[in-house]
Design an enzyme around this catalytic site. Structure first.
Site, PDB file in Angstrom:
ATOM      1  N   VAL A   1     -54.490  35.072 -65.826  1.00 55.95           N
ATOM      2  CA  VAL A   1     -54.670  33.955 -65.058  1.00 55.95           C
ATOM      3  C   VAL A   1     -53.907  33.957 -63.775  1.00 55.95           C
ATOM      4  O   VAL A   1     -54.247  33.051 -62.910  1.00 55.95           O
ATOM      5  CB  VAL A   1     -53.911  32.732 -65.888  1.00 55.95           C
ATOM      6  N   TYR A   2     -52.770  34.945 -63.415  1.00 55.44           N
ATOM      7  CA  TYR A   2     -51.998  34.606 -62.253  1.00 55.44           C
ATOM      8  C   TYR A   2     -53.137  34.926 -61.079  1.00 55.44           C
ATOM      9  O   TYR A   2     -53.722  36.141 -60.912  1.00 55.44           O
ATOM     10  CB  TYR A   2     -51.007  35.866 -62.229  1.00 55.44           C
ATOM     11  N   SER A   3     -53.143  33.975 -60.084  1.00 63.47           N
ATOM     12  CA  SER A   3     -53.821  34.281 -58.858  1.00 63.47           C
ATOM     13  C   SER A   3     -55.251  34.696 -59.327  1.00 63.47           C
ATOM     14  O   SER A   3     -55.781  35.433 -58.609  1.00 63.47           O
ATOM     15  CB  SER A   3     -53.282  35.211 -58.032  1.00 63.47           C
TER      16      SER A   3
END
Length: 179
Positions: free
Chosen positions: A60-62
């Site tokens: 999900v990071y960026s």
């Protein structure tokens, strides 16, 4: 750099782990402090030069761009056999009823997408990012076990949850002979 075992495994990890939540594309993440690939690469290189071999990201990071940046940098700067890549699964990656959580469908789909973004055949540590109150823990633990048996992850773990949730997940895995 000092190294230690990851939990009760034989895997050696640096005592410091580089968290990669801050690497990515600002337009694809809710945090304005994310830095792009050009500014991320020197940080990753410096970490490697200092002996850090443990890198933690999440799908999900960026919106996946953290994994892409980390994967490209590690491919350019490191020997894959000496680094430890961790990533996580849980949060929404697309709209719709199966776009998030810890169902077998979501976990199996997201490990393949993470591997592609990271540019590797396996991750060393695959973690559930949060507890999923809508999916039976038996389903989650069996899916994680199957990912390990398929060679897509070497170890599994969990990121953030209550102590009783960790205990329940471990109990279910032990009871069923799963990873």
């Amino acid at each position: 750099m000092e190294y230690t075992k990851l939990g009760n495994t034989g895997l050696d990890v640096s005592r410091l782990c580089l968290g990669c939540m801050g690497f990515g594309v600002t337009e694809r993440w809710v945090h304005p402090w994310v830095i792009d690939e050009e500014r991320s690469r020197p940080i990753i290189k410096k970490a490697l030069d200092l002996g850090i071999n443990f890198f933690d990201s999440a799908n999900v990071y960026s919106d996946g761009t953290s994994e892409e940046i980390v994967g490209r940098a590690l491919k350019d700067y490191a020997n894959r056999d000496e680094i430890v890549i961790a990533t996580k699964v849980y949060f929404p990656m697309h709209e719709g009823p199966n776009g998030k959580g810890l169902s077998r469908k979501h976990i199996m789909s997201e490990i393949d997408k993470s591997l592609k973004r990271l540019g590797t055949d396996y991750v060393d540590l695959y973690q559930i990012h949060r507890w999923d109150y809508n999916t039976p823990i038996e389903e989650t633990m069996e899916a994680l076990h199957d990912i390990v048996k398929a060679g897509k992850a070497r170890y599994i773990g969990a990121s953030a949850m209550l102590a009783w949730q960790f205990l329940k997940a471990n109990y279910v895995a032990e009871k069923n002979g799963w990873t």
